[in-house]
Design a protein around this motif. Structure first.
Motif, PDB file in Angstrom:
ATOM      1  N   SER A  76       0.854  -1.177   0.000  1.00 33.19           N
ATOM      2  CA  SER A  76       0.000   0.000   0.000  1.00 33.19           C
ATOM      3  C   SER A  76       0.892   1.229   0.000  1.00 33.19           C
ATOM      4  O   SER A  76       2.097   1.132   0.222  1.00 33.19           O
ATOM      5  CB  SER A  76      -0.913   0.023   1.227  1.00 33.19           C
ATOM      6  N   ARG A  77       0.268   2.379  -0.266  1.00 32.51           N
ATOM      7  CA  ARG A  77       1.046   3.612  -0.306  1.00 32.51           C
ATOM      8  C   ARG A  77       1.687   3.927   1.034  1.00 32.51           C
ATOM      9  O   ARG A  77       2.686   4.622   1.099  1.00 32.51           O
ATOM     10  CB  ARG A  77       0.124   4.783  -0.668  1.00 32.51           C
ATOM     11  N   PHE A  78       1.085   3.434   2.122  1.00 31.76           N
ATOM     12  CA  PHE A  78       1.581   3.791   3.451  1.00 31.76           C
ATOM     13  C   PHE A  78       2.664   2.841   3.938  1.00 31.76           C
ATOM     14  O   PHE A  78       3.217   3.004   5.019  1.00 31.76           O
ATOM     15  CB  PHE A  78       0.432   3.812   4.458  1.00 31.76           C
ATOM     16  N   LEU A  79       2.938   1.824   3.159  1.00 33.44           N
ATOM     17  CA  LEU A  79       3.917   0.827   3.598  1.00 33.44           C
ATOM     18  C   LEU A  79       5.326   1.423   3.482  1.00 33.44           C
ATOM     19  O   LEU A  79       5.684   1.971   2.447  1.00 33.44           O
ATOM     20  CB  LEU A  79       3.787  -0.411   2.701  1.00 33.44           C
ATOM     21  N   PRO A  80       6.127   1.339   4.571  1.00 29.83           N
ATOM     22  CA  PRO A  80       7.489   1.876   4.493  1.00 29.83           C
ATOM     23  C   PRO A  80       8.292   1.178   3.394  1.00 29.83           C
ATOM     24  O   PRO A  80       8.041   0.019   3.060  1.00 29.83           O
ATOM     25  CB  PRO A  80       8.078   1.542   5.863  1.00 29.83           C
ATOM     26  N   VAL A  81       9.269   1.924   2.868  1.00 29.78           N
ATOM     27  CA  VAL A  81       9.995   1.450   1.679  1.00 29.78           C
ATOM     28  C   VAL A  81      10.615   0.067   1.875  1.00 29.78           C
ATOM     29  O   VAL A  81      10.505  -0.803   1.012  1.00 29.78           O
ATOM     30  CB  VAL A  81      11.084   2.466   1.291  1.00 29.78           C
ATOM     31  N   GLU A  82      11.245  -0.163   3.043  1.00 26.30           N
ATOM     32  CA  GLU A  82      11.938  -1.450   3.206  1.00 26.30           C
ATOM     33  C   GLU A  82      10.941  -2.610   3.144  1.00 26.30           C
ATOM     34  O   GLU A  82      11.253  -3.667   2.588  1.00 26.30           O
ATOM     35  CB  GLU A  82      12.748  -1.489   4.513  1.00 26.30           C
ATOM     36  N   TYR A  83       9.729  -2.405   3.643  1.00 32.93           N
ATOM     37  CA  TYR A  83       8.746  -3.488   3.582  1.00 32.93           C
ATOM     38  C   TYR A  83       8.111  -3.597   2.214  1.00 32.93           C
ATOM     39  O   TYR A  83       7.553  -4.622   1.858  1.00 32.93           O
ATOM     40  CB  TYR A  83       7.684  -3.316   4.676  1.00 32.93           C
ATOM     41  N   ARG A  84       8.201  -2.486   1.437  1.00 35.56           N
ATOM     42  CA  ARG A  84       7.701  -2.599   0.071  1.00 35.56           C
ATOM     43  C   ARG A  84       8.607  -3.538  -0.722  1.00 35.56           C
ATOM     44  O   ARG A  84       8.153  -4.296  -1.561  1.00 35.56           O
ATOM     45  CB  ARG A  84       7.679  -1.222  -0.590  1.00 35.56           C
ATOM     46  N   ILE A  85       9.920  -3.481  -0.416  1.00 36.82           N
ATOM     47  CA  ILE A  85      10.842  -4.386  -1.104  1.00 36.82           C
ATOM     48  C   ILE A  85      10.564  -5.826  -0.662  1.00 36.82           C
ATOM     49  O   ILE A  85      10.416  -6.724  -1.480  1.00 36.82           O
ATOM     50  CB  ILE A  85      12.301  -3.994  -0.800  1.00 36.82           C
ATOM     51  N   THR A  86      10.437  -6.027   0.636  1.00 35.41           N
ATOM     52  CA  THR A  86      10.286  -7.406   1.115  1.00 35.41           C
ATOM     53  C   THR A  86       8.897  -7.947   0.799  1.00 35.41           C
ATOM     54  O   THR A  86       8.711  -9.156   0.753  1.00 35.41           O
ATOM     55  CB  THR A  86      10.534  -7.506   2.619  1.00 35.41           C
ATOM     56  N   ALA A  87       7.928  -7.045   0.586  1.00 35.67           N
ATOM     57  CA  ALA A  87       6.594  -7.522   0.206  1.00 35.67           C
ATOM     58  C   ALA A  87       6.664  -8.297  -1.099  1.00 35.67           C
ATOM     59  O   ALA A  87       5.799  -9.117  -1.389  1.00 35.67           O
ATOM     60  CB  ALA A  87       5.632  -6.344   0.071  1.00 35.67           C
ATOM     61  N   ALA A  88       7.745  -8.029  -1.872  1.00 35.92           N
ATOM     62  CA  ALA A  88       7.899  -8.741  -3.144  1.00 35.92           C
ATOM     63  C   ALA A  88       7.945 -10.248  -2.922  1.00 35.92           C
ATOM     64  O   ALA A  88       7.556 -11.006  -3.793  1.00 35.92           O
ATOM     65  CB  ALA A  88       9.159  -8.280  -3.871  1.00 35.92           C
ATOM     66  N   TRP A  89       8.434 -10.704  -1.748  1.00 39.48           N
ATOM     67  CA  TRP A  89       8.367 -12.149  -1.521  1.00 39.48           C
ATOM     68  C   TRP A  89       7.415 -12.499  -0.376  1.00 39.48           C
ATOM     69  O   TRP A  89       7.465 -13.575   0.187  1.00 39.48           O
ATOM     70  CB  TRP A  89       9.751 -12.776  -1.322  1.00 39.48           C
ATOM     71  N   GLY A  90       6.512 -11.569  -0.076  1.00 36.96           N
ATOM     72  CA  GLY A  90       5.542 -11.829   0.993  1.00 36.96           C
ATOM     73  C   GLY A  90       4.330 -12.597   0.501  1.00 36.96           C
ATOM     74  O   GLY A  90       3.532 -13.073   1.286  1.00 36.96           O
ATOM     75  N   SER A  91       4.202 -12.732  -0.815  1.00 34.48           N
ATOM     76  CA  SER A  91       3.023 -13.406  -1.343  1.00 34.48           C
ATOM     77  C   SER A  91       3.404 -14.792  -1.853  1.00 34.48           C
ATOM     78  O   SER A  91       4.584 -15.106  -1.995  1.00 34.48           O
ATOM     79  CB  SER A  91       2.461 -12.590  -2.498  1.00 34.48           C
ATOM     80  N   HIS A  92       2.396 -15.580  -2.138  1.00 38.83           N
ATOM     81  CA  HIS A  92       2.613 -16.899  -2.737  1.00 38.83           C
ATOM     82  C   HIS A  92       3.451 -16.765  -4.013  1.00 38.83           C
ATOM     83  O   HIS A  92       4.473 -17.426  -4.173  1.00 38.83           O
ATOM     84  CB  HIS A  92       1.249 -17.514  -3.031  1.00 38.83           C
ATOM     85  N   GLU A  93       3.017 -15.883  -4.917  1.00 37.05           N
ATOM     86  CA  GLU A  93       3.683 -15.738  -6.211  1.00 37.05           C
ATOM     87  C   GLU A  93       5.128 -15.281  -6.016  1.00 37.05           C
ATOM     88  O   GLU A  93       6.057 -15.850  -6.582  1.00 37.05           O
ATOM     89  CB  GLU A  93       2.941 -14.715  -7.086  1.00 37.05           C
ATOM     90  N   LEU A 137       9.393 -22.441 -12.855  1.00 37.94           N
ATOM     91  CA  LEU A 137       9.022 -21.310 -13.709  1.00 37.94           C
ATOM     92  C   LEU A 137       7.669 -21.545 -14.362  1.00 37.94           C
ATOM     93  O   LEU A 137       6.860 -20.627 -14.484  1.00 37.94           O
ATOM     94  CB  LEU A 137      10.115 -21.078 -14.754  1.00 37.94           C
ATOM     95  N   ALA A 138       7.420 -22.793 -14.767  1.00 37.52           N
ATOM     96  CA  ALA A 138       6.131 -23.093 -15.387  1.00 37.52           C
ATOM     97  C   ALA A 138       5.010 -22.905 -14.369  1.00 37.52           C
ATOM     98  O   ALA A 138       3.958 -22.323 -14.659  1.00 37.52           O
ATOM     99  CB  ALA A 138       6.123 -24.518 -15.934  1.00 37.52           C
ATOM    100  N   TYR A 139       5.254 -23.388 -13.148  1.00 31.94           N
ATOM    101  CA  TYR A 139       4.262 -23.235 -12.088  1.00 31.94           C
ATOM    102  C   TYR A 139       3.961 -21.758 -11.870  1.00 31.94           C
ATOM    103  O   TYR A 139       2.805 -21.341 -11.754  1.00 31.94           O
ATOM    104  CB  TYR A 139       4.805 -23.867 -10.801  1.00 31.94           C
ATOM    105  N   LEU A 140       5.045 -20.976 -11.847  1.00 33.89           N
ATOM    106  CA  LEU A 140       4.919 -19.539 -11.627  1.00 33.89           C
ATOM    107  C   LEU A 140       4.104 -18.891 -12.747  1.00 33.89           C
ATOM    108  O   LEU A 140       3.133 -18.181 -12.509  1.00 33.89           O
ATOM    109  CB  LEU A 140       6.343 -18.966 -11.614  1.00 33.89           C
ATOM    110  N   LEU A 141       4.508 -19.164 -13.990  1.00 35.94           N
ATOM    111  CA  LEU A 141       3.903 -18.454 -15.103  1.00 35.94           C
ATOM    112  C   LEU A 141       2.463 -18.896 -15.366  1.00 35.94           C
ATOM    113  O   LEU A 141       1.620 -18.091 -15.713  1.00 35.94           O
ATOM    114  CB  LEU A 141       4.742 -18.661 -16.375  1.00 35.94           C
ATOM    115  N   PHE A 142       2.192 -20.192 -15.195  1.00 38.46           N
ATOM    116  CA  PHE A 142       0.865 -20.675 -15.593  1.00 38.46           C
ATOM    117  C   PHE A 142      -0.149 -20.690 -14.462  1.00 38.46           C
ATOM    118  O   PHE A 142      -1.345 -20.677 -14.712  1.00 38.46           O
ATOM    119  CB  PHE A 142       0.969 -22.065 -16.226  1.00 38.46           C
ATOM    120  N   THR A 143       0.313 -20.736 -13.204  1.00 36.15           N
ATOM    121  CA  THR A 143      -0.695 -20.774 -12.134  1.00 36.15           C
ATOM    122  C   THR A 143      -0.522 -19.676 -11.103  1.00 36.15           C
ATOM    123  O   THR A 143      -1.447 -19.388 -10.363  1.00 36.15           O
ATOM    124  CB  THR A 143      -0.664 -22.116 -11.370  1.00 36.15           C
ATOM    125  N   SER A 144       0.659 -19.111 -10.965  1.00 40.90           N
ATOM    126  CA  SER A 144       0.881 -18.149  -9.882  1.00 40.90           C
ATOM    127  C   SER A 144       1.647 -16.952 -10.410  1.00 40.90           C
ATOM    128  O   SER A 144       2.669 -16.574  -9.863  1.00 40.90           O
ATOM    129  CB  SER A 144       1.689 -18.791  -8.751  1.00 40.90           C
TER     130      SER A 144
END
Lengths: 636, 240
Positions: A76-93, A137-144
């Motif tokens: 979100s816009r309010f998320l501090p920058v360092e957590y915006r970077i780590t949010a990149a691996w915070g999700s399943h995808e 990679l296939a799992y990533l691209l086709f399902t996640s």
């Protein structure tokens, strides 16, 4: 634009991974040097493109590009920058993208560091890793797909889970994944050995450093995860036997077994089939663990029903991987020459027994973790399997492992006479029992848990150190790997001291406190000075101030917080901890009561820090051993 | 377009990673050119085709165009509209509603002098339209940076024509607020609030202003809850 390029990068990486797999395996079996070289090139290219994809995702998070669905859902816009970077691996995808990136990194490490390996083995290992990457990679691209787009984009994202907005969460997943993915190297080596039928001491020597490094990362990852749970979840527990923790413990137990059986295979040429089997099991468990945690099955076994493609993809892959490797194992294991003769009482037997016990303990964890899920999946009712089961079943199985750990390094390879062995360690055994029984008298009450932990730890430390000294005198020096072993075993002992003492002597108290009130626990006095509101970018917090006194002297000011995260409307407890060598003081804010009164949870956690200190020593030991083996390999 | 250049670059880099090792291998393959030619041609054909094909299947190549379109539309529309209106008024200058619309557009672009001029034309063409007069007052006030003087006279004139003119009520309230005549400001704004449709941003903004004025008034009166001073007398509606 950038997210689209990231997407293209992953598509290119997918093709390179497939080429790496095919060219590597075919190049090895047809003895085609050009194809093998192309497989190595593909591995380099794959890393570059996965890295580009990963950077594109981080970039999308950094600039708040909510037209990327993954960003809109986890930032979100309010998320501090360092957590915006780590949010990149915070999700399943995102976490699977991280997994893929680390996989490509390990592959390139194998390409570069494995140049001295026999060409066909090297190419096969690279090829198998390429096929694994291709799957991910296939799992990533086709399902996640992390680069799914939204048009028009929402004005703001729905924020990152507050539990993940923490420094511990920045490094925990990458370390854990480094461990899981690292075991793919051992897996690839095992499959390559099964294909070629060449499985000997040299093979074990090549695999050992890789396995050690993966194990080091996994150990650190689990340690950080446990520490995070300790300070973040607000009640000071360090291990919950939660399925997501068990998912990381299982590969760790199997990996530990693999490390030790590799020693036997390398030194004595024995246990070859068992070692290969373990290498397959460790990686299979790593995969099962990752999918258990990341697929959402743990929160609900019906999560798969929401996205059947994902579930199907995973199941098919696990079937191919586990089934295929076991079929290969069954067909080819017979071709592996059985060698190495050893007696009933020998170091081989001790290591094998330790191995079997570790796997039996692992089986109890596996059962306790999967059985409730299976029952639930088939609609046969919900049961909960928690700490009582694991403490009653897992812990007793580990006690003989720890006893063996002390004695095994004292045993001779091949054959050993029992009376002679017992004579050698009799003083250590006596000292360990005396120390273990005596030390708990220093506390207010004598407790058997503490005594058990201390006896075991003293036994491990005394035998390990005296064993190393004796070996140094007889061999006129010690290899680095032996210091590594000593460091890891002492580390485990220190961890066990922490576990034993904190479970026997921790104390806690829940009190309602008004500003000015004081409460006492142990030797400490807690004076509550009031709570005030502290605003922050994406949450608002009530921060309590507690003065900590010991024998009338102020020793620290503790500032526990109760936070409400705006987007998720989630309340989080930030415990205040005073870390200490002989124990932590831990304060968590409970609920606000009427008129400025707060409920406060006060804990004393004696020696709890030793747990993580021990884990760090273990990892350090693994690192020393890996470096020792690597430099030895280079010299040879 | 630039996306496809990027795709092309990626494919070329990927081919370099594959073909350079292939062509640098000498020993075993020396002299056997077709052992290299077929893989090379296969890769040169397959890699670009698969990359583009998979991307079109999986990706959202259309989104860039859509994003660009949305962007352009939002710019194009306003610019284009203003331009079209200017042209139209040049051809048929006797159109008070046209000048009024153009004046508002100029205000939106902060072109206050142009707005004043356009609205002046509108008022000369429709001297009894309260809406246009109030807008003229606003443009003038924005240009000179104050409601005092001529703008305030115009606002009063507009209110004399119609006591329900929203812009005039808003500005009259603002002028009173600036002079710290809280009660007077409240009078205009409360009246305005009744006229505005509920649940709109404008309504909310005015309601907020009313609250502020009420608080100011309350502070000045010492919070005693003394009844408000009588509002300025409502002028009789001018006959149309």
């Amino acid at each position: 634009m950038i997210p689209e390029l990231g997407h293209v990068a992953l598509i290119v990486a997918l093709q390179l991974a497939l080429l790496q797999g095919i060219l590597g395996l075919v190049g090895a079996s047809r003895d085609n040097a050009a194809w093998r070289a192309m497989a190595r090139g593909a591995a380099g290219g794959q890393l570059l493109f996965v890295l580009l994809g990963f950077l594109a995702l981080i970039w999308s998070f950094l600039i708040n590009d909510f037209s990327v669905m993954n960003v809109a859902d986890h930032s979100s816009r309010f998320l501090p920058v360092e957590y915006r970077i780590t949010a990149a691996w915070g999700s399943h995808e995102g976490s699977f993208l991280l997994w893929t990136l680390l996989m490509a990194g390990w592959t390139l490490a194998v390409v570069i560091l494995g140049r001295k390996l026999p060409a066909d083995l090297h190419a096969r290992v690279i090829g198998i890793m390429g096929l694994l990457s291709f799957f991910f990679l296939a799992y990533l691209l086709f399902t996640s797909n992390p680069f799914m787009r939204l048009h028009p984009p929402p004005a703001n994202g729905s924020d990152l889970n507050p539990l993940l907005q923490d420094p511990g969460m920045i490094i925990h997943p990458p370390l854990l994944y480094m461990g899981y993915v690292g075991f793919s190297v051992a897996f690839a080596f095992a499959i390559a050995a099964l294909i070629s039928g060449k499985l000997d001491a040299a093979w074990a020597r090549w695999v050992r450093p890789w396995t050690l490094m993966a194990w080091v990362f996994l150990t650190l990852g689990i340690m950080i995860g446990s520490w995070w749970a300790y300070y973040e979840l607000g009640w000071g527990g360090w291990w919950f036997w939660d399925p997501s923790e068990n998912a990381s413990l299982m590969p760790w137990l199997a990996g530990t077994a693999l490390l030790h059986s590799l020693v036997v295979t390398e030194r004595r040429g024995a246990l070859r089939v068992w070692t290969v089997f373990l290498a397959l099991v460790v990686f299979a468990l790593s995969l099962v663990g990752t999918f258990l945690v990341r697929s959402g099955v743990l929160s609900s076994v019906h999560a798969f029903a929401l996205d059947p493609l994902r579930g199907l993809f995973i199941l098919v892959f696990l079937c191919i991987l586990i089934g295929g490797s076991l079929v290969l194992f069954a067909k080819r294991a017979g071709a592996v020459k059985v060698a190495g003769d050893f007696g009933m009482i020998s170091r081989e037997t001790a290591l094998l027994t330790g191995n079997v016990l570790l796997l039996a303990a692992l089986a109890t964890v596996l059962l306790g973790t999967l059985y409730p899920l299976i029952l639930d999946a088939f609609g046969l009712g919900k049961i909960s399997v928690g700490p009582p089961y694991f403490n009653a079943v897992f812990v007793p199985m580990m006690v003989p492992v720890l006893l063996l750990l002390g004695i095994a390094p004292w045993m001779r390879w091949g054959r050993e006479s029992l009376p002679e062995l017992l004579r050698r360690v009799r003083w250590q055994a006596l000292a360990a029992v005396l120390i273990g029984i005596a030390l708990p008298f220093l506390f207010e009450v004598w407790r058997w848990q503490a005594a058990l932990g201390l006896v075991l730890a003293a036994w491990m430390i005394l035998t390990t150190i005296s064993g190393l000294i004796a070996r140094r005198q007889s061999d006129g020096g010690l290899p680095l790997a032996a210091y590594g072993m000593g460091c890891a075993h002492v580390g485990l002992a220190i961890g066990i001291i922490g576990m034993g003492l904190v479970s026997a002597y921790q104390s806690e108290k829940t009190v309602a406190m008004q500003p000015g009130d004081s409460a006492s626990l142990g030797q400490y006095e807690f004076v509550f000075r009031g709570a005030e509101e502290v605003p922050a970018a994406n949450y608002s917090a009530m921060r309590g101030t507690i003065e900590l006194k010991r024998q009338g002297q102020a020793v620290a000011t503790l500032l526990p917080e109760k936070r409400i995260y705006r987007s998720a409307q989630m309340t989080m407890t930030e415990a205040a901890i005073r870390y200490g060598f002989v124990g932590d003081v831990y304060v968590a804010m409970g609920e606000p009561l009427a008129g400025g009164t707060w409920s406060m949870q006060l804990y004393l956690k004696p020696f709890v820090g030793w747990l993580w200190g021990g884990a760090i020593l273990m990892a350090l030991g693994g690192l020393l051993a890996a470096l020792g083996l690597r430099s030895k390999g280079v010299r040879e | 377009m630039s996306l496809w250049i990027g795709v092309g670059c990626f494919v070329v880099v990927a081919l370099v990673f594959l073909l350079v090792p292939l062509w640098r291998q000498k020993s075993a393959l020396a002299g056997r050119h077709d052992a290299r030619r077929w893989p090379t041609m296969g890769l040169l054909g397959a890699l670009p085709a698969l990359t583009v094909g998979l991307y079109i299947y999986l990706g959202a190549p259309g989104i860039l165009k859509e994003q660009a379109l949305t962007q352009a539309q939002s710019n194009y529309d306003v610019d284009g509209m203003v331009k079209a209106l200017e042209d139209k008024l040049k051809a048929t200058p006797n159109d008070p509603d046209g000048w009024y619309a153009l004046g508002r557009a100029y205000i939106a672009f902060s072109r206050y002098a142009d707005a004043e001029e356009a609205l002046r034309k509108a008022t000369t063409q429709a001297p009894q339209d309260a809406r246009i007069i109030a807008q003229y007052a606003e443009a003038m006030a924005l240009k000179q940076g104050s409601l005092d003087g001529r703008p305030l006279e115009l606002i009063q004139a507009a209110l004399e024509i119609s006591y329900e003119e929203e812009k005039a009520l808003e500005l009259a309230g603002l002028a009173a607020f600036q002079k710290e005549n809280w009660a007077e400001a409240l009078h205009y704004w409360r009246r305005l609030l009744k006229l505005l449709p509920k649940v709109t941003e404008h309504h909310e903004a005015i309601a907020q202003a009313v609250l502020t004025a009420e608080r100011k008034l309350d502070i000045r009166l010492g919070g005693t809850g003394v009844p408000l001073p009588p509002p300025p007398a409502e002028p009789k509606k001018a006959p149309h």
